[in-house]
Motif scaffolding. Structure first.
Motif, PDB file in Angstrom:
ATOM      1  N   ASN A   1       8.193   6.513 -10.972  1.00 28.75           N
ATOM      2  CA  ASN A   1       9.538   6.943 -10.616  1.00 28.75           C
ATOM      3  C   ASN A   1      10.019   6.263  -9.347  1.00 28.75           C
ATOM      4  N   ARG A   2      11.246   6.474  -9.017  1.00 31.21           N
ATOM      5  CA  ARG A   2      11.852   5.930  -7.814  1.00 31.21           C
ATOM      6  C   ARG A   2      12.599   7.034  -7.065  1.00 31.21           C
ATOM      7  N   GLY A   3      12.881   6.761  -5.806  1.00 29.41           N
ATOM      8  CA  GLY A   3      13.712   7.651  -5.019  1.00 29.41           C
ATOM      9  C   GLY A   3      13.139   9.047  -4.859  1.00 29.41           C
ATOM     10  N   ALA A   4      14.006  10.061  -5.036  1.00 29.57           N
ATOM     11  CA  ALA A   4      13.628  11.449  -4.814  1.00 29.57           C
ATOM     12  C   ALA A   4      12.518  11.886  -5.766  1.00 29.57           C
ATOM     13  N   ALA A   5      12.558  11.373  -6.995  1.00 27.13           N
ATOM     14  CA  ALA A   5      11.537  11.763  -7.977  1.00 27.13           C
ATOM     15  C   ALA A   5      10.158  11.297  -7.531  1.00 27.13           C
ATOM     16  N   ALA A   6      10.065  10.086  -6.998  1.00 30.81           N
ATOM     17  CA  ALA A   6       8.789   9.572  -6.512  1.00 30.81           C
ATOM     18  C   ALA A   6       8.301  10.382  -5.324  1.00 30.81           C
ATOM     19  N   ALA A   7       9.225  10.758  -4.435  1.00 27.80           N
ATOM     20  CA  ALA A   7       8.850  11.564  -3.266  1.00 27.80           C
ATOM     21  C   ALA A   7       8.337  12.930  -3.692  1.00 27.80           C
ATOM     22  N   GLN A   8       8.983  13.531  -4.683  1.00 25.11           N
ATOM     23  CA  GLN A   8       8.548  14.834  -5.182  1.00 25.11           C
ATOM     24  C   GLN A   8       7.177  14.740  -5.850  1.00 25.11           C
ATOM     25  N   GLU A   9       6.948  13.635  -6.556  1.00 25.48           N
ATOM     26  CA  GLU A   9       5.654  13.451  -7.211  1.00 25.48           C
ATOM     27  C   GLU A   9       4.536  13.350  -6.175  1.00 25.48           C
ATOM     28  N   ARG A  10       4.820  12.639  -5.080  1.00 26.56           N
ATOM     29  CA  ARG A  10       3.809  12.517  -4.028  1.00 26.56           C
ATOM     30  C   ARG A  10       3.523  13.879  -3.399  1.00 26.56           C
ATOM     31  N   VAL A  11       4.560  14.670  -3.158  1.00 29.19           N
ATOM     32  CA  VAL A  11       4.364  16.004  -2.581  1.00 29.19           C
ATOM     33  C   VAL A  11       3.523  16.866  -3.516  1.00 29.19           C
ATOM     34  N   TYR A  71       0.865  -1.184   0.000  1.00 25.77           N
ATOM     35  CA  TYR A  71       0.000   0.000   0.000  1.00 25.77           C
ATOM     36  C   TYR A  71       0.904   1.236   0.000  1.00 25.77           C
ATOM     37  N   THR A  72       1.290   1.685  -1.187  1.00 26.60           N
ATOM     38  CA  THR A  72       2.201   2.802  -1.336  1.00 26.60           C
ATOM     39  C   THR A  72       1.690   3.739  -2.425  1.00 26.60           C
TER      40      THR A  72
END
Length: 342
Positions: free
Chosen positions: A116-126, A110-111
């Motif tokens: 994307n992965r890493g920082a790019a995925a985190a930025q997309e979520r933000v 459940y994510t």
């Protein structure tokens, strides 16, 4: 069988030999066995009967569910994880008019879905969270979509917290026990969910049911009993048994006579179980007789006749455990004659 005493009529009763863990809970006084639960003219359809137990209305298998209506009376704004469904599809019982319930069949996956992965995925979520934070004043449909997305994103870290839990006891292998372990983690980590929904199947034993301690039914009993005992023991070890109640039921019982394939066919009344640290355990109601023509039987003595309306058990849980009035939720007063399980 594992002897548990006698019912009000003096009939000696016991549990299946694979339910040794639940016998321990019963002997602690924390397991209530409620016999002959159901309703008049029980449906023999898996789908319709499941929905009837969900709506808590034998006259209607459509519309909202009893737990969904419970969620609807809770103060707003409702926590996005007020209820947690561990199956892929939301059951009828949790369907409501205004309260969303996430379906999380596998908490470990459940994510936030990102290519994307890493920082790019985190930025997309933000970025997604920022866009969903737009109140969209004057645009009610967009506001609804945004609030739903924001609520879903807000659940990600809390669900991950539950999956990081290390239990105090080894759980059995299998999906049912895995789901119970996740629920235990959510309770111990203080996620705040009021209701969890779990399912385990395979009970349509028309053939090869088996007797005694072997056969398909014995394996089902092992899955159910071992999983529940591990969960109860884990929660008790954490000092949270008094804050936790489990209700166990099926859409209908089985017929009392064996069919030509060493199995049993769809029946009427069945058994409900309630366990937890605040439960007043023991045997509730009377057992069915296996003697032809006995008043505890119906349909030419092939079925168990219901004695306790299943909605009275719901009423007790709503009133005594969840702390709300059961009458508007169940569409009637089923408190009279309800089993004393708390």
């Amino acid at each position: 069988v594992l002897q548990v005493g006698s019912d009000a009529a003096g009939q000696a009763l016991g549990l299946h030999p694979r339910l040794g863990g639940l016998l321990n809970v019963f002997n602690e006084g924390r397991l209530a066995l409620i016999q002959r639960t159901g309703y008049a003219n029980s449906s023999r359809s898996h789908f319709e009967a499941t929905d009837i137990w969900g709506t808590a209305n034998p006259q209607s298998s459509t519309g909202s569910g009893w737990l969904g209506r419970y969620l609807d009376v809770l103060p707003r704004p409702l926590d996005a994880l007020a209820a947690w469904n561990t199956t892929a599809e939301t059951p009828r019982a949790l369907i409501s008019g205004t309260s969303g319930v996430p379906a999380i069949p596998n908490a470990s996956t459940y994510t936030y879905a990102s290519p994307n992965r890493g920082a790019a995925a985190a930025q997309e979520r933000v970025a997604a969270q920022t866009m969903a934070g737009n109140p969209a004043i004057g645009r009610p449909h967009l506001a609804f979509v945004n609030s739903t997305a924001l609520g879903a994103i807000a659940t990600l870290d809390r669900v991950a917290l539950a999956t990081s839990y290390t239990p105090t006891i080894a759980y059995p292998n299998g999906g049912f026990a895995d789901a119970l372990q996740t629920v235990a983690g959510a309770i111990v980590r203080g996620i705040g969910s009021r209701v969890f929904w779990l399912q385990t199947g395979g009970y349509d034993t028309h053939a090869g049911q088996g007797g005694g301690g072997g056969g398909d039914y014995a394996n089902l009993m092992g899955t159910l009993g071992d999983g529940l005992f591990a969960f109860y023991s884990d929660i008790r070890n954490q000092g949270l048994a008094g804050d936790t109640t489990v209700i166990v039921f099926s859409e209908f019982g089985r017929r009392i006579s064996e069919n030509g394939s060493a199995g049993t066919d769809h029946g009427a009344a069945g058994l409900m179980m309630v366990l937890g640290g605040s439960v007043s355990g023991g045997i509730q109601g009377t057992a069915a007789s296996l003697s032809p023509g006995h008043p505890t039987l119906e349909n030419n003595s092939g079925d168990v006749r219901y004695e306790t309306d299943f909605r009275s058990v719901y009423a007790t849980l709503l009133e005594r455990w969840l702390g709300v009035s059961s009458v508007p939720i169940l569409g009637g007063d089923f408190r009279a004659g309800a089993p004393a399980i708390f």
